[in-house]
Enzyme design. Structure first.
Site, PDB file in Angstrom:
ATOM      1  N   VAL A 336      58.117   9.493  88.216  1.00 14.77           N
ATOM      2  CA  VAL A 336      59.318  10.146  88.745  1.00 14.77           C
ATOM      3  C   VAL A 336      59.175  11.664  88.659  1.00 14.77           C
ATOM      4  O   VAL A 336      58.617  12.192  87.700  1.00 14.77           O
ATOM      5  CB  VAL A 336      60.604   9.708  87.993  1.00 14.77           C
ATOM      6  CG1 VAL A 336      60.868   8.237  88.177  1.00 14.77           C
ATOM      7  CG2 VAL A 336      60.526  10.035  86.505  1.00 14.77           C
ATOM      8  N   ASP A 337      59.645  12.331  89.679  1.00 17.79           N
ATOM      9  CA  ASP A 337      59.737  13.796  89.655  1.00 17.79           C
ATOM     10  C   ASP A 337      60.960  14.149  88.807  1.00 17.79           C
ATOM     11  O   ASP A 337      61.871  13.338  88.656  1.00 17.79           O
ATOM     12  CB  ASP A 337      59.893  14.287  91.103  1.00 17.79           C
ATOM     13  CG  ASP A 337      59.917  15.794  91.187  1.00 17.79           C
ATOM     14  OD1 ASP A 337      59.187  16.430  90.418  1.00 17.79           O
ATOM     15  OD2 ASP A 337      60.674  16.328  92.020  1.00 17.79           O
ATOM     16  N   LYS A 338      60.988  15.338  88.217  1.00 18.52           N
ATOM     17  CA  LYS A 338      62.134  15.701  87.377  1.00 18.52           C
ATOM     18  C   LYS A 338      63.290  16.263  88.191  1.00 18.52           C
ATOM     19  O   LYS A 338      64.374  15.682  88.246  1.00 18.52           O
ATOM     20  CB  LYS A 338      61.721  16.723  86.298  1.00 18.52           C
ATOM     21  CG  LYS A 338      62.894  17.133  85.388  1.00 18.52           C
ATOM     22  CD  LYS A 338      62.483  18.165  84.368  1.00 18.52           C
ATOM     23  CE  LYS A 338      62.417  19.554  84.963  1.00 18.52           C
ATOM     24  NZ  LYS A 338      63.775  20.123  85.242  1.00 18.52           N
ATOM     25  N   THR A 341      65.634  14.302  90.749  1.00 19.20           N
ATOM     26  CA  THR A 341      65.537  12.852  90.526  1.00 19.20           C
ATOM     27  C   THR A 341      66.163  12.492  89.184  1.00 19.20           C
ATOM     28  O   THR A 341      67.120  11.738  89.110  1.00 19.20           O
ATOM     29  CB  THR A 341      64.060  12.395  90.564  1.00 19.20           C
ATOM     30  OG1 THR A 341      63.504  12.734  91.825  1.00 19.20           O
ATOM     31  CG2 THR A 341      63.953  10.895  90.354  1.00 19.20           C
TER      32      THR A 341
END
Length: 652
Positions: A336-338, A341
């Site tokens: 996951v991107d931070k 997201t």
């Protein structure tokens, strides 16, 4: 919408001739069934002339055969052996060996199974096609003279102004220019709670306006709305075959001709070599032909895939094909991107520490007076926090930006500064107490803005207050991650371009298994490759643009918040129509459920086939029982698949 309900291969599938016949399919199947029942009743009662049951069976065969025989002829003309040919041979053979009742039963039950198949796929399709009815055909559009008139949506162009009254559906995507209301966006985003709309906010075609009246500037023509794109994507997704479906098609292409060869050998070899009874072994060959029909097997995958895609689309999750839905069910790890997201992607003031005897409001007042000159994200966060508290100010004078540090300005005849930790050091105003406060903020992974009185003639300077600013975590993230792990994911990894300390702080709060910060796009790709080596199937969630290389490499690329982002829907394999990570957990759970249903359907269809093929060889079954078993298997497979569409399904 184009009809893909029989998207499986014509070589192998139950390819129908019913579309070529002028009589409705349902009427023909009903007539065939009624005539079969009449013939069996007359035969059982032995009433009337002995030919009456035969006539009833012949009419039943003809009624059902109108859906089968033309398709069989069409397949033969193309040099193909499909199930319609197989059934036609079986029915003809049954009549030739004097089993007219069984021939009629075979053709009726086969036609019934085809009707059930088309109904099931049609039901799944109607669930999506019903989206088309969400948008009205006309819009109340502003004319050159300033009046509003009903206008077909096809004639409404971009930048035109439309009015949406209370309780009406929004006809086109647009931006609110006046009025306020709550809008039910559930049909597009899956959100259960209406969303408040005010001037500047975006509205989508197919959503339902609440109590207020809105004037909207159209931003997309009728064919380009978010709803239109959803419908196109689902249609395209249904036409792309899943791996299991491709396997079934390849299997059936080889299997069906092989069945003809084996049936021929069953009918010829025992009478020729072992001098057995011709009629008995031809009958067994016909039974073998009927039970060998892979109808349940062929329908097992497409109905499940269409149902799964539809169930997710209803919940605001778009998947671009059955292949990705199957892979979604196999995911073992998720990257996951931070920003955007796990976090909101919008810095906000999280705390204000007062040190110079001033109130929080006074600290924000002075900070905003300086920061209102700047477009920096942290400066904007300070200004927004002041606005949220209804604080008013006049811009500070003599503003000067200090690159990489902050800014200085004059207020009330005194020099002030606002900046980072380094700037406070350079001003010589740091103290052990301030250092400990700053360390606490930095440990949380938050940014800070130090407001101070600059040293000048006769004044040593002082820190007046510390404003901590963070990209706050989305409130649903911890629950979403719990559900992702509960769904069977072994690892959730955060890949961020932000610094490692900030990434670690957010990961601790969220409950993420592994974190990597300070990453460039090419470094994210390296981590995706490593995860795929370790876990096989890996998903990647990003914004669909900046993370494009990693999204493309992952087994499934997932775009967050596709509403309003045209590129997100186009680039990712799967798009969430709202910024909610719990939708990913829902999608993975439904992907796993779809995969289980497909696997059960295929195994069940093959097991039924194997059992009745053995019974056919040993002479322990009959034509009508064989086709009843096949129809029953088809019906069970269809009903099992349609469970995915049930409104009672909850994702826990």
């Amino acid at each position: 919408m184009e009809d893909h309900s029989h998207s499986h291969s014509g070589n192998s599938s139950c390819e129908h001739g019913h579309d070529d016949t002028p009589l409705p399919r349902t009427a023909l199947v009903t007539a065939s069934g009624a005539l079969l029942a009449l013939g069996m009743l007359l035969q059982w009662l032995q009433a009337g002339p002995s030919m009456l049951p035969v006539i009833a069976f012949a009419c039943a065969t003809l009624a059902g055969g109108l859906l089968v025989f033309p398709a069989a002829w069409g397949a033969l003309k193309k040099g193909r052996l499909d199930m319609n040919v197989l059934m036609t041979v079986a029915v003809t053979g049954a009549w030739l060996v004097g089993e007219g009742a069984e021939g009629a039963a075979v053709v009726f039950l086969f036609a019934l199974s085809e009707l059930l198949e088309s109904w099931s796929v049609g039901r799944a399709r109607r669930a999506i096609a019903s989206l088309l009815t969400l948008t009205p055909e006309t819009a109340l559009a502003r004319q050159p003279d300033g009046s509003f008139h009903e206008t077909p949506v096809a004639d409404v162009y971009v930048d035109m102004e439309i009015q949406v009254s209370s309780g009406e559906s929004v006809p086109l995507d647009g931006e609110v220019i006046s009025g306020s209301s709550s809008v039910n966006q559930a049909p597009i985003t899956g959100e259960s709670v209406p969303v408040d709309k005010k001037p500047g906010d975006v509205v989508y075609a197919g959503t339902i306006n609440g109590e207020g009246s809105l004037k909207v500037r159209v931003t997309k023509a009728a064919g380009d709305t978010t709803l239109a794109r959803i419908i196109r994507l689902v249609a395209e997704a249904e036409s792309q075959k899943a791996p299991t479906q491709r396997f079934v098609d390849r299997f059936a292409r080889i299997y069906t001709p092989a069945v003809f060869v084996v049936a021929l050998l069953v009918g010829l070899l025992p009478p020729l070599l072992l001098h057995r009874d011709w009629s008995e072994w031809i009958y067994r060959a016909l039974v073998f032909l009927v039970i060998a029909c892979p109808c349940a097997l062929v329908i097992s995958t497409p109905v499940s895939i269409v149902s799964g895609l539809t169930a997710l689309a209803r919940r605001g999750v778009l998947i671009k094909g059955g292949a990705y839905l199957e892979v979604l069910g196999k995911l073992c790890a998720l990257a996951v991107d931070k920003t955007g997201t796990i976090t909101r992607g919008q810095p906000q003031v999280t705390d204000i520490i007062t040190l110079g005897g001033m109130s929080e409001e006074e600290i924000l007042h002075r900070a905003a007076a300086i920061d209102s000159h700047s477009a920096h994200p942290l400066a904007r966060a300070v200004v927004q926090a002041a606005q949220a508290r209804n604080i008013t100010w006049q811009q500070a004078g003599e503003y000067q930006s200090v690159t990489g540090r902050g800014a200085t300005a004059m207020m009330d005849g005194h020099p002030h500064f606002i900046g980072n930790h380094q700037m406070a050091h350079e001003m010589g105003v740091c103290s052990p107490e301030i250092e400990s406060r700053l360390a606490e903020i930095e440990e949380r992974g938050e940014s800070l803005a130090i407001l101070g009185h600059s040293p000048h003639a006769g004044c040593t300077g002082a820190v007046l207050g510390i404003i901590s600013i963070g990209d706050t975590m989305r409130p649903e993230v911890p629950e979403a991650l719990r559900r992702l792990h509960a769904a069977g994911l072994k690892k959730v990894v955060m890949l961020s371009g932000d610094n490692q300390r900030t990434a670690d702080a957010i990961a601790r709060l969220a409950g993420i298994d592994e974190t990597h910060g300070d990453l460039m796009p090419e470094q994210k790709i390296q981590h995706i490759r490593r995860l795929m080596e370790e876990h096989g199937y890996v998903g990647m969630i990003g914004d669909g643009v900046n993370d494009a290389p990693a999204l493309a490499l992952a087994s499934v690329g997932i775009a967050m918040g596709a509403v309003g982002s045209d590129t997100a829907i186009e680039t990712a394999d799967m798009a969430l129509m709202k910024d909610d990570l719990t939708q990913v957990a829902d999608a993975i759970i439904l992907g796993r459920r779809t995969l289980r249903i497909i696997q059960f359907n295929v195994a069940f269809a093959l097991a039924i086939k194997a059992l009745f093929l053995i019974l056919a060889f040993t002479g322990h079954t009959s034509l009508w029982l064989a086709i009843l078993a096949d129809t029953g298997a088809t019906l069970l497979v269809i009903l099992n698949s349609l469970r995915l569409l049930g409104p009672e399904i909850k994702f826990k």
